[in-house]
Design an enzyme around this catalytic site. Structure first.
Site, short mmCIF file in Angstrom:
data_model
loop_
_atom_site.label_atom_id
_atom_site.label_comp_id
_atom_site.label_asym_id
_atom_site.label_seq_id
_atom_site.Cartn_x
_atom_site.Cartn_y
_atom_site.Cartn_z
N ASP A 64 0.88 -1.17 0.00
CA ASP A 64 0.00 0.00 0.00
C ASP A 64 0.91 1.22 0.00
O ASP A 64 1.61 1.48 0.99
CB ASP A 64 -0.89 0.00 1.25
CG ASP A 64 -1.80 1.22 1.31
OD1 ASP A 64 -1.55 2.20 0.58
OD2 ASP A 64 -2.75 1.21 2.10
N ASN A 91 4.18 5.47 -9.51
CA ASN A 91 3.08 5.70 -10.45
C ASN A 91 1.69 5.51 -9.83
O ASN A 91 0.72 6.12 -10.30
CB ASN A 91 3.25 4.73 -11.63
CG ASN A 91 1.99 4.55 -12.43
OD1 ASN A 91 1.68 5.33 -13.32
ND2 ASN A 91 1.22 3.51 -12.11
N SER A 143 0.33 14.49 -13.62
CA SER A 143 -0.85 14.63 -14.48
C SER A 143 -0.87 16.04 -15.04
O SER A 143 -0.21 16.94 -14.50
CB SER A 143 -2.12 14.40 -13.65
OG SER A 143 -3.28 14.56 -14.47
N TYR A 157 -7.46 15.65 -6.25
CA TYR A 157 -6.54 15.00 -7.19
C TYR A 157 -5.56 16.01 -7.79
O TYR A 157 -4.34 15.79 -7.82
CB TYR A 157 -7.37 14.33 -8.29
CG TYR A 157 -6.54 13.67 -9.36
CD1 TYR A 157 -5.94 12.45 -9.12
CD2 TYR A 157 -6.36 14.28 -10.61
CE1 TYR A 157 -5.16 11.83 -10.10
CE2 TYR A 157 -5.59 13.67 -11.59
CZ TYR A 157 -5.00 12.45 -11.33
OH TYR A 157 -4.23 11.85 -12.30
N ILE A 190 -5.28 9.01 -20.67
CA ILE A 190 -4.70 7.76 -21.14
C ILE A 190 -5.72 6.65 -20.93
O ILE A 190 -6.34 6.56 -19.84
CB ILE A 190 -3.39 7.44 -20.37
CG1 ILE A 190 -2.46 8.67 -20.35
CG2 ILE A 190 -2.70 6.22 -20.96
CD1 ILE A 190 -2.03 9.21 -21.70
P1 NAP Z 1 -5.65 2.62 -12.70
O1 NAP Z 1 -5.91 1.99 -14.01
O2 NAP Z 1 -6.80 2.84 -11.77
O3 NAP Z 1 -4.52 1.80 -11.94
C1 NAP Z 1 -4.10 2.25 -10.67
C2 NAP Z 1 -2.99 1.36 -10.17
O4 NAP Z 1 -2.51 1.88 -8.91
C3 NAP Z 1 -3.41 -0.06 -9.92
O5 NAP Z 1 -2.34 -0.93 -10.19
C4 NAP Z 1 -3.74 -0.06 -8.42
O6 NAP Z 1 -3.64 -1.38 -7.88
C5 NAP Z 1 -2.63 0.86 -7.91
N1 NAP Z 1 -2.94 1.48 -6.63
C6 NAP Z 1 -3.98 2.31 -6.31
N2 NAP Z 1 -3.94 2.64 -5.02
C7 NAP Z 1 -2.84 2.01 -4.49
C8 NAP Z 1 -2.28 1.94 -3.19
N3 NAP Z 1 -2.81 2.61 -2.14
N4 NAP Z 1 -1.16 1.20 -3.01
C9 NAP Z 1 -0.61 0.53 -4.05
N5 NAP Z 1 -1.10 0.56 -5.30
C10 NAP Z 1 -2.21 1.29 -5.50
O7 NAP Z 1 -4.99 4.07 -12.87
P2 NAP Z 1 -4.22 4.71 -14.13
O8 NAP Z 1 -5.21 5.41 -14.94
O9 NAP Z 1 -3.31 3.73 -14.74
O10 NAP Z 1 -3.35 5.82 -13.36
C11 NAP Z 1 -2.04 5.54 -12.94
C12 NAP Z 1 -1.36 6.85 -12.56
O11 NAP Z 1 -1.40 7.73 -13.65
C13 NAP Z 1 -2.02 7.57 -11.40
O12 NAP Z 1 -1.05 8.19 -10.60
C14 NAP Z 1 -2.88 8.60 -12.10
O13 NAP Z 1 -3.13 9.72 -11.29
C15 NAP Z 1 -1.98 8.96 -13.26
N6 NAP Z 1 -2.67 9.56 -14.40
C16 NAP Z 1 -3.58 8.84 -15.12
C17 NAP Z 1 -4.21 9.42 -16.21
C18 NAP Z 1 -5.15 8.67 -17.10
O14 NAP Z 1 -5.69 9.26 -18.04
N7 NAP Z 1 -5.38 7.39 -16.92
C19 NAP Z 1 -3.93 10.76 -16.54
C20 NAP Z 1 -3.03 11.47 -15.77
C21 NAP Z 1 -2.40 10.85 -14.71
P3 NAP Z 1 -4.45 -1.82 -6.54
O15 NAP Z 1 -5.76 -1.09 -6.57
O16 NAP Z 1 -4.57 -3.29 -6.63
O17 NAP Z 1 -3.59 -1.40 -5.41
#
Ligand code: NAP
Length: 259
Positions: A64, A91, A143, A157, A190
């Site tokens: 975590d 990440n 982000s 966020y 993304i």
């Molecule tokens: P996602 O698909 O929801 O995946 C999130 C990942 O983080 C999962 O592997 C989740 O696994 C893990 N996670 C969440 N809370 C956690 C915790 N407390 N401890 C350990 N692991 C944790 O999210 P995503 O869209 O790929 O986003 C990933 C990163 O990119 C984030 O930082 C997000 O803010 C950033 N981002 C995303 C976008 C986008 O468009 N997707 C845009 C800008 C920035 P578990 O839940 O199993 O722990």
């Protein structure tokens, strides 16, 4: 062509899904030994199996990222198993969407813990290993939301993602003592599991507002992270790169229609 990162020990927090999974795949394809750190075992094992079945090397450590003991024991375990930690991709993140008027203080704290406290903890836990190796790399996933743009429901966020960039600047100065760089990728929208949860309308509207007319792929972020982690980026620290298909560029809706 970047210098090989073959056999480097790389941690990707949140590597079980979405962008993190993309980063893990990109690094594994270059021969790195990847550790996926997340809470949920099933998705993480799926990601590891995909990489290992494709000829890469990946393993899972439950963690975590908002909890110091959990992050420290994860990083220590990786260092023991892999002989060190060369690259930390911090990440993992969460983006619940709640307007300020409806937001409970606990939700604010949770988002800060997962997105901002985690960056500090991930860096802190790696310092002894960067110091021992005399070098290291950190790549944060920030982000555009927060540092550049706003969006209703994402005050917490956006604050956490801007906070990462504030942390980045002083961390870059302090980590220079260990010949370690820290930089941040700032993704636009993304296509990930997390983004899909926001619904098809959100995805369609977003794609239409991006000059390159598509959501980003997780590999688009993985490739930017790989550059920051490379030998070739050794003199770049405390910096950011926006990877958003041009999303922040249009001044108005009409500007998009002119394309
Ligand atoms: P996602 O698909 O929801 O995946 C999130 C990942 O983080 C999962 O592997 C989740 O696994 C893990 N996670 C969440 N809370 C956690 C915790 N407390 N401890 C350990 N692991 C944790 O999210 P995503 O869209 O790929 O986003 C990933 C990163 O990119 C984030 O930082 C997000 O803010 C950033 N981002 C995303 C976008 C986008 O468009 N997707 C845009 C800008 C920035 P578990 O839940 O199993 O722990």
């Amino acid at each position: 062509m970047l210098t090989s990162i073959k056999d480097k020990s790389v941690i990707v927090t949140g590597g079980s899904k979405g962008i993190g999974r993309g980063i893990a795949k990109v690094f594994a394809a270059q021969g790195a030994k990847v550790t996926i750190a997340a809470r949920g075992e099933q998705a993480a094992m799926d990601a590891c199996n995909e990489i290992n079945n494709g000829g890469g090397v990946a393993s899972f450590q439950q963690c975590d990222v908002s909890d110091w003991e959990s992050v420290k024991s994860m990083v220590d375990a990786v260092a023991k198993a892999q002989g060190g930690v060369d690259i930390m991709c911090a990440n993992a993140g969460a983006f619940p969407q709640t307007k300020i008027v409806d937001m409970e203080p606990d939700e604010w704290d949770q988002v800060m813990g997962t997105n901002l406290r985690s960056a500090f903890l991930s860096v802190k836990a790696c310092i002894p290993y960067f110091e021992k190796a005399g070098k290291g790399r950190v790549v944060l996933t920030s982000s555009i939301t927060g540092p550049v743009t706003g969006y209703p429901g994402w005050a917490h966020y956006g604050a956490s993602k801007s906070g990462q960039l504030g942390f980045l600047k002083t961390a870059a100065m302090e980590l220079s003592k260990y010949n370690t760089t820290i930089n941040a990728v700032m993704p636009g929208n993304i296509y990930t599991e997390g983004l899909q949860d926001l619904g098809q309308d959100y995805l369609d509207t977003m794609a239409a507002s991006i000059p390159l007319k598509r959501l980003g792929a997780v590999e688009d972020i993985g490739n930017a992270a790989l550059f920051f982690a490379s030998e070739e980026a050794a003199y770049i620290t405390g910096q950011t790169i926006i990877v958003d298909g041009g999303q922040i560029l249009p001044e108005s809706l009409e500007a998009m229609e002119e394309i």
